[in-house]
Design a protein around this motif. Sequence first.
Motif, PDB file in Angstrom:
ATOM      1  N   GLY A 293       0.882  -1.400   0.062  1.00  0.00           N
ATOM      2  CA  GLY A 293      -0.020   0.034   0.065  1.00  0.00           C
ATOM      3  C   GLY A 293       0.819   0.988   0.025  1.00  0.00           C
ATOM      4  O   GLY A 293       0.708   2.427  -0.646  1.00  0.00           O
ATOM      5  N   ASP A 294       1.987   1.238   0.718  1.00  0.00           N
ATOM      6  CA  ASP A 294       2.976   2.242   0.970  1.00  0.00           C
ATOM      7  C   ASP A 294       3.546   2.526  -0.657  1.00  0.00           C
ATOM      8  O   ASP A 294       3.601   3.852  -0.991  1.00  0.00           O
ATOM      9  CB  ASP A 294       3.937   1.957   1.892  1.00  0.00           C
ATOM     10  N   HIS A 348      -7.606  14.814  -5.354  1.00  0.00           N
ATOM     11  CA  HIS A 348      -7.187  13.698  -4.342  1.00  0.00           C
ATOM     12  C   HIS A 348      -8.188  12.168  -4.423  1.00  0.00           C
ATOM     13  O   HIS A 348      -7.442  11.223  -4.130  1.00  0.00           O
ATOM     14  CB  HIS A 348      -7.306  14.080  -2.910  1.00  0.00           C
ATOM     15  N   ILE A 349      -9.412  12.543  -4.665  1.00  0.00           N
ATOM     16  CA  ILE A 349     -10.131  11.183  -5.089  1.00  0.00           C
ATOM     17  C   ILE A 349      -9.627  10.713  -6.054  1.00  0.00           C
ATOM     18  O   ILE A 349      -9.610   9.394  -6.208  1.00  0.00           O
ATOM     19  CB  ILE A 349     -11.523  11.899  -5.389  1.00  0.00           C
ATOM     20  N   GLU A 350      -9.169  11.177  -7.206  1.00  0.00           N
ATOM     21  CA  GLU A 350      -8.481  10.684  -8.185  1.00  0.00           C
ATOM     22  C   GLU A 350      -7.445   9.846  -8.111  1.00  0.00           C
ATOM     23  O   GLU A 350      -7.227   8.810  -8.433  1.00  0.00           O
ATOM     24  CB  GLU A 350      -8.501  11.574  -9.458  1.00  0.00           C
ATOM     25  N   LEU A 351      -6.405  10.472  -7.302  1.00  0.00           N
ATOM     26  CA  LEU A 351      -5.399   9.731  -6.694  1.00  0.00           C
ATOM     27  C   LEU A 351      -5.654   8.469  -5.991  1.00  0.00           C
ATOM     28  O   LEU A 351      -4.899   7.518  -6.168  1.00  0.00           O
ATOM     29  CB  LEU A 351      -4.460  10.475  -5.970  1.00  0.00           C
ATOM     30  N   SER A 352      -6.618   8.738  -5.364  1.00  0.00           N
ATOM     31  CA  SER A 352      -6.765   7.551  -4.449  1.00  0.00           C
ATOM     32  C   SER A 352      -7.761   6.400  -4.974  1.00  0.00           C
ATOM     33  O   SER A 352      -7.099   5.225  -4.757  1.00  0.00           O
ATOM     34  CB  SER A 352      -8.038   7.921  -3.133  1.00  0.00           C
ATOM     35  N   VAL A 353      -8.183   6.474  -6.247  1.00  0.00           N
ATOM     36  CA  VAL A 353      -8.794   5.325  -7.014  1.00  0.00           C
ATOM     37  C   VAL A 353      -7.646   4.816  -7.634  1.00  0.00           C
ATOM     38  O   VAL A 353      -7.542   3.549  -7.902  1.00  0.00           O
ATOM     39  CB  VAL A 353      -9.844   5.894  -7.855  1.00  0.00           C
ATOM     40  N   ARG A 354      -6.676   5.731  -8.270  1.00  0.00           N
ATOM     41  CA  ARG A 354      -5.581   5.206  -8.874  1.00  0.00           C
ATOM     42  C   ARG A 354      -4.611   4.450  -8.153  1.00  0.00           C
ATOM     43  O   ARG A 354      -4.119   3.199  -8.249  1.00  0.00           O
ATOM     44  CB  ARG A 354      -4.485   6.377  -9.492  1.00  0.00           C
ATOM     45  N   ALA A 355      -4.482   4.824  -6.818  1.00  0.00           N
ATOM     46  CA  ALA A 355      -3.526   4.062  -5.737  1.00  0.00           C
ATOM     47  C   ALA A 355      -4.272   2.894  -5.397  1.00  0.00           C
ATOM     48  O   ALA A 355      -3.629   1.637  -5.275  1.00  0.00           O
ATOM     49  CB  ALA A 355      -3.423   5.060  -4.464  1.00  0.00           C
ATOM     50  N   LEU A 356      -5.703   2.817  -5.104  1.00  0.00           N
ATOM     51  CA  LEU A 356      -6.055   1.566  -4.870  1.00  0.00           C
ATOM     52  C   LEU A 356      -6.069   0.591  -6.123  1.00  0.00           C
ATOM     53  O   LEU A 356      -5.796  -0.666  -5.763  1.00  0.00           O
ATOM     54  CB  LEU A 356      -7.725   1.650  -4.724  1.00  0.00           C
ATOM     55  N   ASP A 357      -6.272   0.980  -7.399  1.00  0.00           N
ATOM     56  CA  ASP A 357      -6.097  -0.067  -8.465  1.00  0.00           C
ATOM     57  C   ASP A 357      -4.597  -0.501  -8.422  1.00  0.00           C
ATOM     58  O   ASP A 357      -4.211  -1.565  -8.800  1.00  0.00           O
ATOM     59  CB  ASP A 357      -6.180   0.893  -9.896  1.00  0.00           C
ATOM     60  N   ARG A 358      -3.710   0.311  -8.343  1.00  0.00           N
ATOM     61  CA  ARG A 358      -1.993   0.061  -8.234  1.00  0.00           C
ATOM     62  C   ARG A 358      -2.096  -1.187  -7.326  1.00  0.00           C
ATOM     63  O   ARG A 358      -1.097  -2.163  -7.412  1.00  0.00           O
ATOM     64  CB  ARG A 358      -1.156   1.237  -8.219  1.00  0.00           C
ATOM     65  N   LEU A 359      -2.524  -0.774  -6.082  1.00  0.00           N
ATOM     66  CA  LEU A 359      -2.511  -1.672  -4.837  1.00  0.00           C
ATOM     67  C   LEU A 359      -3.125  -3.384  -5.365  1.00  0.00           C
ATOM     68  O   LEU A 359      -2.605  -4.261  -4.773  1.00  0.00           O
ATOM     69  CB  LEU A 359      -3.282  -1.153  -3.737  1.00  0.00           C
TER      70      LEU A 359
END
Length: 383
Positions: A293-294, A348-359
Amino acid sequence: MKEKLARLPVETHQDEAGNLWSTLKGKSDKALLIGGHMDSVPNGGWLDGCLNVLAGLEVLRRIAAEGTPPVTVRLVDWCDEEGARFGRSLFGSSGFSGSLVADEVRNLVDRDGIKLVDAVKKHRIDLDRATEARREQKNAAAYLELHIEQGPVLETMNLPMGVVLGTFGVERHGITFTGQAAHSGSTPMAHRRDALGGVSRLHLAIREIAVKHGGVCTVGKVTTEPGIVTAVVGKAEMTLDQRHLDANVLANMYRDAKEASEKFAKEEKIDVAWKKIWTIQPFPFHPKLIDLGDEAIKEVCGISHRLPSGPLHDAAEVCRTGIPTVMLFVQSLRGISHNKIEDTKEEHIELSVRALDRLARKTIEWILKEDHESSQIHTNPHE
Ligand SMILES: [Zn+2]
């Protein structure tokens, strides 16, 4: 959400605890779970918890568009996370974990006097069969959940996102000090047995105890008897809420507070009694998934942060079952939630969805690797 799900090659059904599962079958039966809750609280905001489920849906869409995934991917919309109507949080996810005790919630009533057992029936849930939702644990290899932070930490640090280390354990108690009610004019200071003295000293002490152990301690309520301006307090009651991510440290915070209360009682010549209100153990998330996640957050946002979660989440119930679990937090503006002004910057919402996808991508690779390693052990039992 159901319309969007209908356009995907997924099987959707409701389990015995009312959770909505959508399964994208992969080459392996091992399953990556992504989840959240759609329900909110009266006058709540727009992101807790819609963001979690809809972000998961976007990840599911991306994976489905690439063809059959190597592992099965399942999106879950947990039933009644908030517990706003009956005061019982995490209904669906505790059905899934098996920690839901039907007899403890059966007769809870809403403000119209309707019982929980009858209310859930309207949603095709038989309360006595709710923990049969445990069957959904089968083949689960990891659980991911995105959530708004609901606190001020990330905004204060000017960071868009952080990975969550786990949910706090809680020790919640009622403490009663008993002295002697007496006239405020005729009782000399040296003769008083002032019950409020215990509360006052303990309140200041628990703030130091919290700082010493790196946790949080709160006195949220104090009542006094007789509670009039012309009487020394004969009986004083206070609540104490202590939270920490480490079970041992939490136990030490509790012990320190108890010892302090006994010391103050002795010095004030009053009595003290403790009564448990509620406790829950901490749920530390999976170390490898915390690392992933990090990494995912660093790749998407450039910088990450590790933080505990004060509030409980469905992820705690999943973690309880032993399924490797982690959460991502995205910044909450003003740190406010459960309120109409709850908000998060669109970027930030967009970044969060991208980060979840990457995770999700990283976690699928991890599941495959773990699966491969365990099957190697299995096929070579004599080595
Ligand atoms: Zn939530």
